[in-house]
Structure formats: C-alpha cells, structure tokens
Design a protein around this motif. Structure first.
Motif, PDB file in Angstrom:
ATOM      1  N   ASN A 128      10.380  -2.493  10.981  1.00  0.00           N
ATOM      2  CA  ASN A 128      10.520  -1.040  11.025  1.00  0.00           C
ATOM      3  C   ASN A 128       9.473  -0.391  11.933  1.00  0.00           C
ATOM      4  O   ASN A 128       9.049   0.740  11.704  1.00  0.00           O
ATOM      5  CB  ASN A 128      10.463  -0.471   9.609  1.00  0.00           C
ATOM      6  N   LYS A 155      12.957   2.417   4.500  1.00  0.00           N
ATOM      7  CA  LYS A 155      13.572   3.728   4.705  1.00  0.00           C
ATOM      8  C   LYS A 155      12.821   4.623   5.681  1.00  0.00           C
ATOM      9  O   LYS A 155      13.177   5.775   5.859  1.00  0.00           O
ATOM     10  CB  LYS A 155      13.706   4.462   3.363  1.00  0.00           C
ATOM     11  N   THR A 156      11.771   4.103   6.293  1.00  0.00           N
ATOM     12  CA  THR A 156      11.016   4.903   7.257  1.00  0.00           C
ATOM     13  C   THR A 156      10.554   4.016   8.406  1.00  0.00           C
ATOM     14  O   THR A 156      10.657   2.793   8.346  1.00  0.00           O
ATOM     15  CB  THR A 156       9.817   5.614   6.575  1.00  0.00           C
ATOM     16  N   SER A 214       7.230   6.942  -3.397  1.00  0.00           N
ATOM     17  CA  SER A 214       8.538   6.972  -2.741  1.00  0.00           C
ATOM     18  C   SER A 214       8.330   6.976  -1.229  1.00  0.00           C
ATOM     19  O   SER A 214       7.199   7.030  -0.741  1.00  0.00           O
ATOM     20  CB  SER A 214       9.311   8.229  -3.146  1.00  0.00           C
ATOM     21  N   VAL A 215       9.421   6.970  -0.494  1.00  0.00           N
ATOM     22  CA  VAL A 215       9.344   7.012   0.963  1.00  0.00           C
ATOM     23  C   VAL A 215       8.640   8.287   1.429  1.00  0.00           C
ATOM     24  O   VAL A 215       7.923   8.281   2.424  1.00  0.00           O
ATOM     25  CB  VAL A 215      10.750   6.859   1.603  1.00  0.00           C
ATOM     26  N   GLU A 244      11.937   1.029  -0.547  1.00  0.00           N
ATOM     27  CA  GLU A 244      11.433   2.256   0.082  1.00  0.00           C
ATOM     28  C   GLU A 244      10.792   1.958   1.438  1.00  0.00           C
ATOM     29  O   GLU A 244      10.820   2.795   2.343  1.00  0.00           O
ATOM     30  CB  GLU A 244      10.404   2.953  -0.823  1.00  0.00           C
TER      31      GLU A 244
END
Length: 174
Positions: free
Chosen positions: A117, A80-81, A40-41, A77
């Motif tokens: 990102n 998300k960062t 996951s993230v 995922e």
C-alpha cells in the motif's frame, strides 16, 4: 499530527510493555500509544509517523482466522489506506525457542501489507544475535523491523529497544 503514533496490540501484555518502552525511549511527549483494538483507518490517516507493535501467535492458532485477536480485527484496516510519504517502522514479539520455525512472522505479514500500500519501512535489523530457524520477516538478510523475545530473552529487550530507537530517530525527526 506531529506526534508519532505507536499502534500496538494486544493490550496489557508483552507487546503493550514493549510499546511503552519504545514510547519512553522516543519521549513520552513525542509519541502516543494507540491500541489497535480501538483503532480504525481514520486513526491511521491522522499520522505521518507510525510505529506498529505486533506479536506472532503460536502454532495452535497459526492457520486460524484469528477472530478474537486485536490484530485480526485491525489488520484489514491496514489495507484501506495508502502510506506514501509516511514514516513507518515495526517491532514484533516472538518466541524463538517454541516457535523457531515462525519467529516474528507477523512483522513480515504486516510489513508486506504496508509496502503493498505504498509504504516504506525504516528500522530493519540484522539477524546477527538472534537464534531461530525460519522467519517470514526477513528481506535481504535483515528483519523488516525489531524482533523482541520477551519469553526467553527479556534481559535483551531494553538494549534492543534503545538501539533500535537510536537507529530510527533520524527517520522520525526525533
């Protein structure tokens, strides 16, 4: 964490085998395999040094939603960062004969998402020595990561992995 994370998928196939080769070339005590199927993230945020291992799917699923693949579930995922300050590299598997028009395209898909990102990629590889027609993973004449063809060039994998790990070592502090 100080260890290098190798996020890879799918499990139990060619990407998994190559992920193990990358880990072994780095040193088993310095790198940890993380299957994207279980990640996951939160897992991404634990590491400052990340290598991603991805495959490019065949034409029969190229425009599908990838609902049943490990990376289809994990790719959201990625966005998300943020990746500023992290060391990032990608290796990707592809078939340069059957899918010469889309050779290792998912290196490009993932690489662009990481860069959007805040990520900076290391480990670009010249296209010399590779046969293919098209690839979305090329920027400035180089692949964004290491292409591997386990279907038609498995005899080149070990040397390519070893050379690539030598190239990325200084960036990863190993």
């Amino acid at each position: 964490m100080n260890k290098i994370a190798i996020f890879f998928g799918p499990l139990d196939g060619s990407v998994h085998r190559v992920a193990k080769k990358v880990r072994d070339a780095i040193g088993e005590e310095k790198a940890e395999l993380v299957p994207v199927k279980e990640a996951s993230v939160t897992d991404l945020e634990k590491y400052d040094k990340i290598i991603f291992g991805i495959s490019t799917v065949g034409k029969e699923t190229w425009h599908s939603k990838y609902n049943n693949t490990d990376w289809a579930n994990f790719l959201p995922e990625i966005g998300k960062t943020r990746y500023e300050g992290k060391t990032l590299a990608i290796f990707g598997l592809g078939d340069h004969v059957t899918y010469a028009q889309t050779f290792v395209n998912h290196i490009g898909l993932l690489g662009r998402e990481l860069m959007e990102n805040g990520g900076t990629l290391v480990g670009q590889v010249p296209t010399d020595g590779y046969e293919f027609d098209e690839s979305e993973s090329i920027i400035d004449g180089k692949f964004m990561g290491l292409p591997v063809d386990e279907d038609f060039e498995p005899e080149l994998t070990d040397e390519r992995v070893q050379n690539w790990v030598k190239q990325i070592r200084p960036h990863f502090g190993i």
